[in-house]
Design a protein around this motif. Structure first.
Motif, PDB file in Angstrom:
ATOM      1  N   ILE A   1      50.312  31.631  38.759  1.00  0.00           N
ATOM      2  CA  ILE A   1      50.123  31.917  37.334  1.00  0.00           C
ATOM      3  C   ILE A   1      50.098  30.636  36.496  1.00  0.00           C
ATOM      4  O   ILE A   1      49.448  30.569  35.464  1.00  0.00           O
ATOM      5  N   GLN A   2      50.751  29.586  36.961  1.00  0.00           N
ATOM      6  CA  GLN A   2      50.774  28.324  36.222  1.00  0.00           C
ATOM      7  C   GLN A   2      49.413  27.621  36.218  1.00  0.00           C
ATOM      8  O   GLN A   2      49.180  26.749  35.397  1.00  0.00           O
ATOM      9  N   TYR A   3      48.517  27.988  37.125  1.00  0.00           N
ATOM     10  CA  TYR A   3      47.201  27.362  37.207  1.00  0.00           C
ATOM     11  C   TYR A   3      46.118  28.132  36.468  1.00  0.00           C
ATOM     12  O   TYR A   3      44.969  27.718  36.441  1.00  0.00           O
ATOM     13  N   ILE A   4      46.468  29.241  35.860  1.00  0.00           N
ATOM     14  CA  ILE A   4      45.494  30.002  35.073  1.00  0.00           C
ATOM     15  C   ILE A   4      45.332  29.330  33.722  1.00  0.00           C
ATOM     16  O   ILE A   4      46.291  29.172  32.976  1.00  0.00           O
ATOM     17  N   GLU A   5      44.109  28.903  33.422  1.00  0.00           N
ATOM     18  CA  GLU A   5      43.829  28.248  32.145  1.00  0.00           C
ATOM     19  C   GLU A   5      43.352  29.241  31.089  1.00  0.00           C
ATOM     20  O   GLU A   5      43.699  29.118  29.923  1.00  0.00           O
ATOM     21  N   LEU A   6      42.555  30.217  31.521  1.00  0.00           N
ATOM     22  CA  LEU A   6      41.928  31.122  30.565  1.00  0.00           C
ATOM     23  C   LEU A   6      41.574  32.437  31.245  1.00  0.00           C
ATOM     24  O   LEU A   6      41.114  32.441  32.381  1.00  0.00           O
ATOM     25  N   ILE A   7      41.799  33.523  30.540  1.00  0.00           N
ATOM     26  CA  ILE A   7      41.398  34.845  31.023  1.00  0.00           C
ATOM     27  C   ILE A   7      40.554  35.478  29.924  1.00  0.00           C
ATOM     28  O   ILE A   7      40.982  35.560  28.772  1.00  0.00           O
ATOM     29  N   GLU A   8      39.345  35.905  30.297  1.00  0.00           N
ATOM     30  CA  GLU A   8      38.432  36.498  29.330  1.00  0.00           C
ATOM     31  C   GLU A   8      37.921  37.838  29.835  1.00  0.00           C
ATOM     32  O   GLU A   8      37.787  38.029  31.052  1.00  0.00           O
TER      33      GLU A   8
ATOM     34  N   PHE B   1      32.232  41.834  32.184  1.00  0.00           N
ATOM     35  CA  PHE B   1      31.466  43.074  32.228  1.00  0.00           C
ATOM     36  C   PHE B   1      32.168  44.175  33.041  1.00  0.00           C
ATOM     37  O   PHE B   1      32.754  43.914  34.077  1.00  0.00           O
ATOM     38  N   ASN B   2      32.095  45.404  32.541  1.00  0.00           N
ATOM     39  CA  ASN B   2      32.544  46.609  33.264  1.00  0.00           C
ATOM     40  C   ASN B   2      34.043  46.618  33.577  1.00  0.00           C
ATOM     41  O   ASN B   2      34.455  46.880  34.711  1.00  0.00           O
ATOM     42  N   ASP B   3      34.879  46.355  32.569  1.00  0.00           N
ATOM     43  CA  ASP B   3      36.341  46.398  32.684  1.00  0.00           C
ATOM     44  C   ASP B   3      36.887  45.460  33.758  1.00  0.00           C
ATOM     45  O   ASP B   3      37.801  45.798  34.499  1.00  0.00           O
ATOM     46  N   ARG B   4      36.307  44.282  33.836  1.00  0.00           N
ATOM     47  CA  ARG B   4      36.795  43.260  34.746  1.00  0.00           C
ATOM     48  C   ARG B   4      37.224  42.049  33.925  1.00  0.00           C
ATOM     49  O   ARG B   4      36.980  41.988  32.731  1.00  0.00           O
ATOM     50  N   LEU B   5      37.886  41.096  34.576  1.00  0.00           N
ATOM     51  CA  LEU B   5      38.333  39.891  33.895  1.00  0.00           C
ATOM     52  C   LEU B   5      37.767  38.658  34.593  1.00  0.00           C
ATOM     53  O   LEU B   5      37.664  38.619  35.819  1.00  0.00           O
TER      54      LEU B   5
END
Length: 50
Positions: A9-16, A19-23
């Protein structure tokens, strides 16, 4: 993203939203983004909230 993709989790920079209820997940030191499947997106969001 599948079970073969483990990320800290410390390496996640961005979550957007994707399409179709995915990230779409941008991870440090990786040019290609990881995409969650629509089947695991809800569980992944719960994991983030912990």
């Amino acid at each position: 993203m599948n079970r073969g993709e483990a990320i800290n989790i410390q390496y996640i920079e961005l979550i957007e939203p994707y399409f179709n209820d995915r990230l779409s997940i941008k991870v440090t030191n990786r040019t290609k983004r990881l995409i969650t499947s629509s089947a695991v997106t809800a569980e992944f969001r719960k994991w983030l909230e912990r």
